[in-house]
Design a protein around this motif. Structure first.
Motif, PDB file in Angstrom:
ATOM      1  N   LEU A  87       0.799  -1.215   0.000  1.00  0.00           N
ATOM      2  CA  LEU A  87       0.000   0.000   0.000  1.00  0.00           C
ATOM      3  C   LEU A  87       0.837   1.274   0.000  1.00  0.00           C
ATOM      4  O   LEU A  87       0.395   2.305  -0.491  1.00  0.00           O
ATOM      5  N   ARG A  88       2.019   1.202   0.587  1.00  0.00           N
ATOM      6  CA  ARG A  88       2.874   2.390   0.632  1.00  0.00           C
ATOM      7  C   ARG A  88       3.859   2.343  -0.526  1.00  0.00           C
ATOM      8  O   ARG A  88       4.395   1.279  -0.857  1.00  0.00           O
ATOM      9  N   PRO A  89       4.158   3.476  -1.132  1.00  0.00           N
ATOM     10  CA  PRO A  89       4.997   3.478  -2.339  1.00  0.00           C
ATOM     11  C   PRO A  89       6.424   3.007  -2.114  1.00  0.00           C
ATOM     12  O   PRO A  89       7.084   2.590  -3.065  1.00  0.00           O
ATOM     13  N   ASN A  90       6.914   3.055  -0.869  1.00  0.00           N
ATOM     14  CA  ASN A  90       8.298   2.637  -0.593  1.00  0.00           C
ATOM     15  C   ASN A  90       8.384   1.223  -0.027  1.00  0.00           C
ATOM     16  O   ASN A  90       9.466   0.771   0.332  1.00  0.00           O
ATOM     17  N   ASP A  91       7.254   0.540   0.062  1.00  0.00           N
ATOM     18  CA  ASP A  91       7.233  -0.803   0.636  1.00  0.00           C
ATOM     19  C   ASP A  91       7.543  -1.864  -0.417  1.00  0.00           C
ATOM     20  O   ASP A  91       7.420  -1.629  -1.624  1.00  0.00           O
ATOM     21  N   ILE A  92       7.902  -3.046   0.080  1.00  0.00           N
ATOM     22  CA  ILE A  92       8.100  -4.207  -0.772  1.00  0.00           C
ATOM     23  C   ILE A  92       7.420  -5.412  -0.133  1.00  0.00           C
ATOM     24  O   ILE A  92       7.211  -5.445   1.087  1.00  0.00           O
ATOM     25  N   GLU A 180       4.155 -16.531   5.587  1.00  0.00           N
ATOM     26  CA  GLU A 180       4.753 -16.878   4.300  1.00  0.00           C
ATOM     27  C   GLU A 180       5.166 -15.650   3.498  1.00  0.00           C
ATOM     28  O   GLU A 180       6.041 -15.731   2.634  1.00  0.00           O
ATOM     29  N   TYR A 181       4.533 -14.507   3.785  1.00  0.00           N
ATOM     30  CA  TYR A 181       4.883 -13.253   3.124  1.00  0.00           C
ATOM     31  C   TYR A 181       4.905 -12.136   4.160  1.00  0.00           C
ATOM     32  O   TYR A 181       4.176 -12.182   5.158  1.00  0.00           O
ATOM     33  N   VAL A 182       5.702 -11.109   3.902  1.00  0.00           N
ATOM     34  CA  VAL A 182       5.766  -9.961   4.796  1.00  0.00           C
ATOM     35  C   VAL A 182       5.999  -8.695   3.971  1.00  0.00           C
ATOM     36  O   VAL A 182       6.645  -8.735   2.922  1.00  0.00           O
ATOM     37  N   VAL A 183       5.449  -7.574   4.459  1.00  0.00           N
ATOM     38  CA  VAL A 183       5.648  -6.268   3.828  1.00  0.00           C
ATOM     39  C   VAL A 183       6.503  -5.409   4.746  1.00  0.00           C
ATOM     40  O   VAL A 183       6.280  -5.358   5.962  1.00  0.00           O
ATOM     41  N   THR A 184       7.480  -4.723   4.162  1.00  0.00           N
ATOM     42  CA  THR A 184       8.352  -3.834   4.925  1.00  0.00           C
ATOM     43  C   THR A 184       8.896  -2.769   3.979  1.00  0.00           C
ATOM     44  O   THR A 184       8.914  -2.976   2.757  1.00  0.00           O
ATOM     45  N   PRO A 185       9.350  -1.626   4.491  1.00  0.00           N
ATOM     46  CA  PRO A 185       9.959  -0.630   3.611  1.00  0.00           C
ATOM     47  C   PRO A 185      11.235  -1.160   2.952  1.00  0.00           C
ATOM     48  O   PRO A 185      11.979  -1.932   3.560  1.00  0.00           O
TER      49      PRO A 185
END
Length: 417
Positions: A87-92, A180-185
């Motif tokens: 959701l955030r433009p700098n996240d992966i 199984e998945y994670v979002v972080t900057p």
């Protein structure tokens, strides 16, 4: 063929012979801080885009270890949930291959720090333009660091590409890496150095950045000024302690590591002079010495008698990684907890300041340049991940229990493979 959906991950199929499936993130997100429409479509190379049948059958859902209350290990359950959108433009978005279980993970599922973390979670929602008067933090996914493969990136994320293997951290207020998945900057990850295993890569980031904060931020010891300095590490065989023995030795410091007798060989192999804390003469000898520039307490319990091991009037510091700040706020609220914490710091310094020694606290802090410095040292074989025990993902509660039992030698790891 182009498909998009609000805050969702969909499967995109490329037409033609030999068609393959790839994960395509599509999102449009509006907030008072950013009115631009966000839309990203990244395709991985053929060898990296084919999703396992089980993931397709679940409709892009994942498994995650979560708690629905602060009930400790007994409250952990394996849930099937939606893969988090970027959701955030700098996240992966990262497909997790391995993750570590830190003492902070075991504490958080019992409610430690919930007051402060909930404030940070609310701030994160406001950043996205979400106002929820019925906010509740549950379910919570633990896990503060990880190693995995990048599968999607926000349109402003830099430094990483889809398909690359990375190691990194997740801030405590975010959903964690025991999934199984994670979002972080993107700024919270670095590429995994060649020759480093998944488990070793997952063992370093959170402990490494916590140790860096203790030494460089609180202890004010810079890499280019550590040569010849004397540093005492308490709890030298644990996750942060084993990292600091290597980091400080790589900088040229003279490191003494206090640990249990059966961990002395490990600590010696990390570049420190080991001392057994169970030996009644150890503390007396160190206090009589009084020649250390820095004491870092990673043992989990404060022992201010080691303040006496510091040099007098030389800017020497005792830094603890067990500050009572979050506990004080949990027990007394924000205002009362802050007041009590200030009083605790003043009391800790009441005697030592008169002798030219300082008592300080340290906390985990995300730090992109520090993480890059650490991975560079790993690439040069100056730092390695110290892994105590590896558990399969299905046995995550046992991994938590192992950490809670204490006396680990390095890090406890959960692996997906």
């Amino acid at each position: 063929m182009n498909m998009s959906g609000v805050n969702a991950l969909r499967l995109a199929r490329r037409p033609g012979p030999g068609t393959q499936l790839s994960l395509t993130p599509s999102y449009r997100h509006k907030s008072p801080f950013n009115h631009r429409s966000l839309s990203t479509s990244r395709h991985m190379a053929a060898a990296q885009t084919e999703e396992p049948a089980r993931e397709r059958e679940r409709g892009l859902r994942m498994q995650a270890w979560q708690c629905a209350g602060y009930d400790g290990v007994g409250g952990l359950s394996l849930a099937t949930v939606r893969i988090p959108p970027v959701l955030r433009p700098n996240d992966i978005l990262v497909r997790v291959h391995a993750a570590s279980v830190n003492p902070i993970d075991a504490s958080l599922i019992s409610g430690y720090g919930s007051q402060v973390l909930n404030m940070l979670r609310l701030a994160g929602q406001l950043e996205q333009g979400i106002v929820d008067p019925n906010f509740i933090e549950f379910p919570v996914t633990g896990g503060r660091d990880f190693m995995g493969e990048v599968v999607s990136v926000g349109h402003c994320a830099s430094g990483v590409k889809v398909g690359q293997h990375v190691m990194g951290v997740v801030s405590p207020q975010r959903q964690g890496s025991h999934a199984e998945y994670v979002v972080t900057p993107a700024s919270n990850v670095c590429l995994v150095p060649k020759g480093v295993t998944n488990e070793e890569a997952a063992s370093i980031p959170y402990a490494g950045l916590t140790g860096w904060s203790a030494v460089v931020i609180s202890g004010m010891m810079r890499p280019n000024a550590a040569l010849g300095k004397r540093v005492l590490v308490l709890g030298a065989a644990g996750g942060v302690g084993s990292f600091l023995c290597q980091l400080l030795s790589a900088w040229g410091a003279q490191v003494t590591g206090v640990c249990s007798g059966d961990a002395e060989n490990l600590v010696a192999g990390l570049g420190a002079e080991p001392l057994d804390y169970r030996d009644p003469g150890t503390k007396q000898m160190l206090v009589r010495d009084g020649g250390y520039d820095l004491v870092v307490n990673c043992s989990g319990s404060d022992d201010l008698e080691y303040l006496e091991a510091l040099k007098s009037w030389m800017g020497a510091s005792y830094v603890t990684l067990s500050p009572p700040l979050l506990t004080n706020i949990d027990n007394s609220g924000i205002v009362g907890g802050l007041v009590k914490s200030v009083r605790d710091v003043v009391q800790g310094n009441a005697r030592s300041v008169s002798q030219g020694r300082l008592y300080k606290w340290a906390f985990f802090m995300p730090n992109p340049s520090a993480l890059k410095h650490i991975t560079d040292l790993m690439a040069k074989h100056r730092i390695r991940g110290v892994v105590d025990k590896i558990f399969p993902f299905s046995d995550a509660p046992e991994a938590y229990s192992h950490v809670i039992a204490g006396h680990a030698r390095g890090k406890t790891i959960i692996t997906m493979q």
